[in-house]
Design a protein around this motif. Structure first.
Motif, PDB file in Angstrom:
ATOM      1  N   UNK A 136      21.173 -53.090  52.028  1.00 24.50           N
ATOM      2  CA  UNK A 136      22.390 -52.349  52.343  1.00 24.50           C
ATOM      3  C   UNK A 136      22.139 -50.865  52.585  1.00 24.50           C
ATOM      4  N   UNK A 137      20.914 -50.410  52.389  1.00 21.49           N
ATOM      5  CA  UNK A 137      20.643 -48.977  52.497  1.00 21.49           C
ATOM      6  C   UNK A 137      20.932 -48.429  53.896  1.00 21.49           C
ATOM      7  N   UNK A 138      20.417 -49.072  54.930  1.00 20.30           N
ATOM      8  CA  UNK A 138      20.658 -48.617  56.301  1.00 20.30           C
ATOM      9  C   UNK A 138      22.119 -48.696  56.683  1.00 20.30           C
ATOM     10  N   UNK A 177      19.636 -45.875  68.185  1.00 20.71           N
ATOM     11  CA  UNK A 177      18.447 -46.281  67.412  1.00 20.71           C
ATOM     12  C   UNK A 177      18.802 -47.130  66.198  1.00 20.71           C
ATOM     13  N   UNK A 178      19.943 -46.862  65.617  1.00 23.54           N
ATOM     14  CA  UNK A 178      20.366 -47.662  64.472  1.00 23.54           C
ATOM     15  C   UNK A 178      20.630 -49.101  64.900  1.00 23.54           C
ATOM     16  N   UNK A 179      21.299 -49.279  66.034  1.00 21.31           N
ATOM     17  CA  UNK A 179      21.595 -50.630  66.511  1.00 21.31           C
ATOM     18  C   UNK A 179      20.319 -51.365  66.898  1.00 21.31           C
ATOM     19  N   UNK A 180      19.368 -50.653  67.492  1.00 18.12           N
ATOM     20  CA  UNK A 180      18.107 -51.288  67.892  1.00 18.12           C
ATOM     21  C   UNK A 180      17.308 -51.718  66.663  1.00 18.12           C
ATOM     22  N   UNK A 181      17.332 -50.915  65.624  1.00 15.45           N
ATOM     23  CA  UNK A 181      16.548 -51.199  64.418  1.00 15.45           C
ATOM     24  C   UNK A 181      17.373 -51.864  63.320  1.00 15.45           C
ATOM     25  N   UNK A 240      16.440 -52.717  59.202  1.00 11.70           N
ATOM     26  CA  UNK A 240      17.202 -52.289  58.029  1.00 11.70           C
ATOM     27  C   UNK A 240      17.647 -53.491  57.193  1.00 11.70           C
ATOM     28  N   UNK A 241      17.958 -54.591  57.855  1.00  7.48           N
ATOM     29  CA  UNK A 241      18.403 -55.785  57.129  1.00  7.48           C
ATOM     30  C   UNK A 241      17.261 -56.416  56.337  1.00  7.48           C
ATOM     31  N   UNK A 242      16.027 -56.275  56.828  1.00  9.42           N
ATOM     32  CA  UNK A 242      14.879 -56.872  56.151  1.00  9.42           C
ATOM     33  C   UNK A 242      14.211 -55.916  55.168  1.00  9.42           C
TER      34      UNK A 242
END
Length: 126
Positions: free
Chosen positions: A97-99, A82-86, A90-92
């Motif tokens: 840098x939080x994610x 899920x992190x890679x998909x989203x 996270x970048x926007x």
């Protein structure tokens, strides 16, 4: 049907149908099933052959340890998807840098656990 529980009606119907099916199946099995019990019928069935020996075979604890470690690290790796998909989300985000920092902390804890497993020699077969 404008009350607040109307949206739960399909779930309640499905639950009632499921419980009804289970009840009818168990009751009919109990009513229609054979009632004669004998030692021959209660014996374990092994492809038509008589059971021989003890059914309890001892395995090395290493198999269970490796299986447990595999499941543990495999489940942790599932959280990467899920992190890679989203990643773009996270970048926007407000803090870009939080994610990344959160996932870096997660990966660090995963790496610390893996180093601990290696230091304890949990994966050595000897």
């Amino acid at each position: 049907m404008n009350n607040k529980y109307a949206e739960y009606l399909p779930i309640a119907i499905q639950l009632m149908v499921t419980l009804g099916f289970i009840s009818v199946t168990l009751l009919s099995s109990w009513l229609l099933g054979p009632k004669v019990k004998s030692k021959k019928k209660l014996d374990a069935f092994e492809s038509g052959l008589d059971p021989v020996g003890n059914a309890r075979v001892q395995f090395s604890i290493k198999y269970f340890l490796v299986a447990t470690l595999f499941v543990l690290f495999d489940v942790e790796v599932i959280f990467f998807y899920p992190w890679a998909v989203n990643f773009n989300y996270f970048a926007e985000a407000v803090n870009k840098w939080e994610g990344f920092v959160k996932m870096l902390l997660f990966m660090t804890s995963l790496l610390i656990g893996f180093i601990y497993v290696i230091k304890k020699k949990a994966l050595d077969w000897e």
